[in-house]
Design an enzyme around this catalytic site. Structure first.
Site, PDB file in Angstrom:
ATOM      1  N   VAL A  12      -4.783  -2.712   1.122  1.00 25.57           N
ATOM      2  CA  VAL A  12      -5.300  -3.115   2.427  1.00 25.57           C
ATOM      3  C   VAL A  12      -4.206  -2.898   3.469  1.00 25.57           C
ATOM      4  O   VAL A  12      -3.073  -3.333   3.275  1.00 25.57           O
ATOM      5  CB  VAL A  12      -5.709  -4.609   2.443  1.00 25.57           C
ATOM      6  CG1 VAL A  12      -6.164  -5.039   3.825  1.00 25.57           C
ATOM      7  CG2 VAL A  12      -6.786  -4.891   1.416  1.00 25.57           C
TER       8      VAL A  12
ATOM      9  N   SER B  71       0.813  -1.217   0.000  1.00 32.98           N
ATOM     10  CA  SER B  71       0.000   0.000   0.000  1.00 32.98           C
ATOM     11  C   SER B  71       0.845   1.265   0.000  1.00 32.98           C
ATOM     12  O   SER B  71       0.464   2.279  -0.592  1.00 32.98           O
ATOM     13  CB  SER B  71      -0.951  -0.001   1.194  1.00 32.98           C
ATOM     14  OG  SER B  71      -1.908  -1.026   1.038  1.00 32.98           O
ATOM     15  N   PHE B  72       2.001   1.247   0.649  1.00 34.42           N
ATOM     16  CA  PHE B  72       2.863   2.430   0.681  1.00 34.42           C
ATOM     17  C   PHE B  72       3.253   2.856  -0.733  1.00 34.42           C
ATOM     18  O   PHE B  72       3.378   4.047  -1.016  1.00 34.42           O
ATOM     19  CB  PHE B  72       4.119   2.151   1.516  1.00 34.42           C
ATOM     20  CG  PHE B  72       4.972   3.365   1.731  1.00 34.42           C
ATOM     21  CD1 PHE B  72       4.629   4.299   2.698  1.00 34.42           C
ATOM     22  CD2 PHE B  72       6.105   3.571   0.971  1.00 34.42           C
ATOM     23  CE1 PHE B  72       5.411   5.436   2.900  1.00 34.42           C
ATOM     24  CE2 PHE B  72       6.889   4.695   1.166  1.00 34.42           C
ATOM     25  CZ  PHE B  72       6.545   5.631   2.133  1.00 34.42           C
TER      26      PHE B  72
ATOM     27  N   HIS C  90       2.707   0.765  12.526  1.00 36.58           N
ATOM     28  CA  HIS C  90       2.990   0.880  11.095  1.00 36.58           C
ATOM     29  C   HIS C  90       1.766   1.309  10.299  1.00 36.58           C
ATOM     30  O   HIS C  90       1.865   2.053   9.341  1.00 36.58           O
ATOM     31  CB  HIS C  90       3.550  -0.434  10.542  1.00 36.58           C
ATOM     32  CG  HIS C  90       2.488  -1.421  10.164  1.00 36.58           C
ATOM     33  ND1 HIS C  90       1.790  -2.155  11.091  1.00 36.58           N
ATOM     34  CD2 HIS C  90       1.992  -1.753   8.959  1.00 36.58           C
ATOM     35  CE1 HIS C  90       0.905  -2.920  10.464  1.00 36.58           C
ATOM     36  NE2 HIS C  90       1.009  -2.701   9.176  1.00 36.58           N
TER      37      HIS C  90
ATOM     38  N   ARG D 214     -15.096  -5.757   3.800  1.00 36.23           N
ATOM     39  CA  ARG D 214     -15.065  -4.591   2.905  1.00 36.23           C
ATOM     40  C   ARG D 214     -14.561  -4.946   1.512  1.00 36.23           C
ATOM     41  O   ARG D 214     -14.326  -4.082   0.686  1.00 36.23           O
ATOM     42  CB  ARG D 214     -14.203  -3.496   3.533  1.00 36.23           C
ATOM     43  CG  ARG D 214     -14.913  -2.870   4.731  1.00 36.23           C
ATOM     44  CD  ARG D 214     -13.956  -2.310   5.764  1.00 36.23           C
ATOM     45  NE  ARG D 214     -14.694  -1.742   6.893  1.00 36.23           N
ATOM     46  CZ  ARG D 214     -15.195  -2.443   7.900  1.00 36.23           C
ATOM     47  NH1 ARG D 214     -15.070  -3.753   7.942  1.00 36.23           N
ATOM     48  NH2 ARG D 214     -15.840  -1.855   8.886  1.00 36.23           N
TER      49      ARG D 214
ATOM     50  N   ILE E  92      -3.894  -3.590   7.553  1.00 38.49           N
ATOM     51  CA  ILE E  92      -4.527  -4.163   8.744  1.00 38.49           C
ATOM     52  C   ILE E  92      -3.663  -3.821   9.956  1.00 38.49           C
ATOM     53  O   ILE E  92      -2.447  -4.029   9.930  1.00 38.49           O
ATOM     54  CB  ILE E  92      -4.690  -5.689   8.603  1.00 38.49           C
ATOM     55  CG1 ILE E  92      -5.565  -5.999   7.377  1.00 38.49           C
ATOM     56  CG2 ILE E  92      -5.276  -6.291   9.883  1.00 38.49           C
ATOM     57  CD1 ILE E  92      -5.598  -7.460   6.994  1.00 38.49           C
TER      58      ILE E  92
END
Length: 158
Positions: A89, A65-66, A97, A136, A91
């Site tokens: 995503v 994701s980063f 983090h 989701r 979590i």
């Protein structure tokens, strides 16, 4: 945002613009790939449902994701791309983090959108548990990928 009162896949298409000639970029994180693939399929299917041509939807993957921000910028810099949808995503784990990643991605995506003056959609699922992430990604709260595609279509109407 999904809550008990709102499903990510519920929307109205009353004011959608014609997207038959629009080109979309999907940037999809590989981390939590089973979930992100489900999000990407939701976005892809929604774009097709509302008139996008399959050949006008470009999917790029990034490690996590980063990296969505740079992936978005690499697509958004092309004039022929009309909107970019970022899907990932994060979590929550035992460390902070997730806070750093989510903040960086939100800021980065906003900056890319403003830099290229086109919709760059934040389709990041941010949850406390894996179960909530699945909720989701087509579960009881709908699909964040559908929501991302709908947001991109809406923004193209401005």
């Amino acid at each position: 945002m999904a809550t008990s009162l709102k499903n990510l896949s519920d929307y109205t298409s009353d004011h959608f613009v014609d997207i038959s000639e629009k080109r979309f970029g999907l940037v999809v994180a590989e981390w939590n790939r089973e979930i992100t693939d489900t999000l990407a399929q939701g976005a892809f299917d929604t774009l097709l449902k509302h008139g996008a041509k399959p050949e006008n939807i470009f999917r790029n993957t990034v490690p996590g994701s980063f990296e969505l921000t740079l992936g978005a910028q690499l697509l958004a810099q092309h004039e022929e791309i009309d909107a970019v949808i970022c899907l990932g995503v994060v979590i929550q784990g035992e460390t902070k983090h997730d806070d750093y990643i989510c903040h960086a991605v939100a800021s980065g995506i906003t900056n890319v959108s403003l830099k290229f003056n086109k919709p760059v959609i934040f389709g990041l699922v941010t949850t406390n548990t894996l179960e909530q992430a699945w909720d989701r990604a087509g579960g009881k709260h709908g699909n964040k990928g559908v929501e991302g595609a709908v947001a991109a279509i809406h923004m193209l109407g401005f």
